[in-house]
Design a protein around this motif. Sequence first.
Motif, mmCIF file in Angstrom:
data_model
loop_
_atom_site.group_PDB
_atom_site.id
_atom_site.type_symbol
_atom_site.label_atom_id
_atom_site.label_comp_id
_atom_site.label_asym_id
_atom_site.label_seq_id
_atom_site.Cartn_x
_atom_site.Cartn_y
_atom_site.Cartn_z
ATOM 1 N N ARG A 173 5.235 1.975 -5.127
ATOM 2 C CA ARG A 173 5.467 2.544 -6.453
ATOM 3 C C ARG A 173 5.782 1.434 -7.443
ATOM 4 N NH1 ARG A 173 8.267 4.570 -2.546
ATOM 5 N NH2 ARG A 173 10.401 4.191 -3.291
ATOM 6 N N SER A 217 1.216 4.106 -6.874
ATOM 7 C CA SER A 217 1.654 5.003 -7.946
ATOM 8 C C SER A 217 2.278 4.190 -9.070
ATOM 9 C CB SER A 217 2.693 6.000 -7.420
ATOM 10 O OG SER A 217 2.154 6.794 -6.391
ATOM 11 N N ILE A 236 -8.946 -1.544 -11.382
ATOM 12 C CA ILE A 236 -8.262 -0.262 -11.224
ATOM 13 C C ILE A 236 -8.557 0.386 -9.865
ATOM 14 C CG2 ILE A 236 -8.023 2.072 -12.174
ATOM 15 C CD1 ILE A 236 -6.757 -0.051 -13.892
ATOM 16 N N SER A 237 -9.683 0.029 -9.241
ATOM 17 C CA SER A 237 -9.991 0.628 -7.937
ATOM 18 C C SER A 237 -8.913 0.300 -6.905
ATOM 19 C CB SER A 237 -11.359 0.148 -7.442
ATOM 20 O OG SER A 237 -11.336 -1.235 -7.120
ATOM 21 N N ASN A 238 -8.160 -0.800 -7.136
ATOM 22 C CA ASN A 238 -7.071 -1.145 -6.217
ATOM 23 C C ASN A 238 -6.008 -0.050 -6.171
ATOM 24 O OD1 ASN A 238 -8.150 -3.630 -5.511
ATOM 25 N ND2 ASN A 238 -7.083 -4.723 -7.151
ATOM 26 N N LEU A 239 -5.804 0.612 -7.301
ATOM 27 C CA LEU A 239 -4.788 1.666 -7.341
ATOM 28 C C LEU A 239 -5.153 2.800 -6.393
ATOM 29 C CD1 LEU A 239 -4.055 1.944 -11.187
ATOM 30 C CD2 LEU A 239 -2.848 0.572 -9.476
ATOM 31 N N LEU A 240 -6.400 3.223 -6.455
ATOM 32 C CA LEU A 240 -6.839 4.321 -5.595
ATOM 33 C C LEU A 240 -6.931 3.882 -4.142
ATOM 34 C CD1 LEU A 240 -7.936 7.202 -5.241
ATOM 35 C CD2 LEU A 240 -10.223 6.272 -5.641
ATOM 36 N N ASN A 241 -7.570 2.750 -3.914
ATOM 37 C CA ASN A 241 -7.783 2.303 -2.538
ATOM 38 C C ASN A 241 -6.475 2.025 -1.810
ATOM 39 O OD1 ASN A 241 -10.560 2.471 -2.863
ATOM 40 N ND2 ASN A 241 -10.750 0.341 -3.536
ATOM 41 N N ASN A 242 -5.464 1.598 -2.551
ATOM 42 C CA ASN A 242 -4.170 1.292 -1.948
ATOM 43 C C ASN A 242 -3.108 2.348 -2.245
ATOM 44 O OD1 ASN A 242 -4.934 -1.259 -0.793
ATOM 45 N ND2 ASN A 242 -4.937 -2.094 -2.867
ATOM 46 N N GLU A 243 -3.525 3.422 -2.888
ATOM 47 C CA GLU A 243 -2.654 4.556 -3.203
ATOM 48 C C GLU A 243 -1.345 4.097 -3.858
ATOM 49 O OE1 GLU A 243 -1.053 7.422 -0.187
ATOM 50 O OE2 GLU A 243 -2.735 8.663 -0.875
ATOM 51 N N LYS A 266 0.855 -1.186 0.000
ATOM 52 C CA LYS A 266 0.000 0.000 0.000
ATOM 53 C C LYS A 266 0.894 1.239 0.000
ATOM 54 C CE LYS A 266 -3.766 -2.202 2.549
ATOM 55 N NZ LYS A 266 -4.597 -2.191 3.785
#
Length: 338
Positions: A254, A280, A271-278, A251
Amino acid sequence: MKAIILENGRPVLKEVPIPKLNPGDVLVKMKACGLCGTDVEKICGQYTASQPILGHEPAGIIAESTVDWLKEGDRVFAHHHVPDYECYYCKKGSPTMCPYYRKTNLDPGGFAEYFRVPAWNVSRGGILKLPDNVSFEEGSFIEPLATVIRAQRRVFIDKDDYVLVVGAGPMGLLHVMMAKVNGAGKVYVSDISDFRNEYARKVGADEAFNPKVVKVEDEVKKLTDGRGVDVAIIASGAPSAILTALYSVRKGGRVLLFGVPYKGTILNYDISNLLNNEISIISSNAAVEEDTREALKVISEKKIDVMKLVTHKFRLEEFNEAVRIAKEGKTIKAIIYD
């Protein structure tokens, strides 16, 4: 002179005229040129990023010069793509996106007895003189190492970071070696080739995993107290490599997209995993002159022993044999010489 030319998707050894020089150009006699995975991808029609000219990792000797500071007999590295350093992209810190960057190239390419370096490249720092302690073979690593240096600068490897490199070809192994130089704590590798995984251990990887045998993300999390790595470097164009990196990073971590994805690459990923887990995602494409200068410094100061990666050498006439073993995964780095 002899040169490898791409014709109808096939590399052909041809007799072609020695290039004529314009004011500001130099002519280089090729002594060593690395065979890159992108050369193979161009031959296979899979490469998406540039014009189909083969050979972009050359080092050699100045055979003829039209500029005062480069003399016949000078040992040099030549960079194939050079930006203008004046456009909007260059001024905003994206020089490899310069509209002139990929318009520049070596004539007829690095796999030739002689090649012309255009005045554009020469005048903008695209020629580096090799110090006496850097061989031509080592000089042929300047361009690939420069792309690694730029990429790791963009993704930023902090001291003691846990790093996963997905893909243990020559570029992945350069990432392993450079990550150690940049202070990474642990560097792990994933590759479907046991041969390459073993090589990764030889050049500094702390662990290497075969995704055909184990689930890489599970193994990585075991070694990082369940978190995942701080940085995952994708040094392969395969969709499975991209997914391995995304599932293996912690989480807030990078992901470096470095390997060139194949044409038509589509991922089955939420793709929601990118936002939820921040998470980059940083991409890095090629290198410019500040990077080639740094690569030469790293090589000349022996911070990295690039010659550990050379497993095969071929004469120009044996080029297709070099491509064959590269396709079969039987080599780490092949050098073409004349």
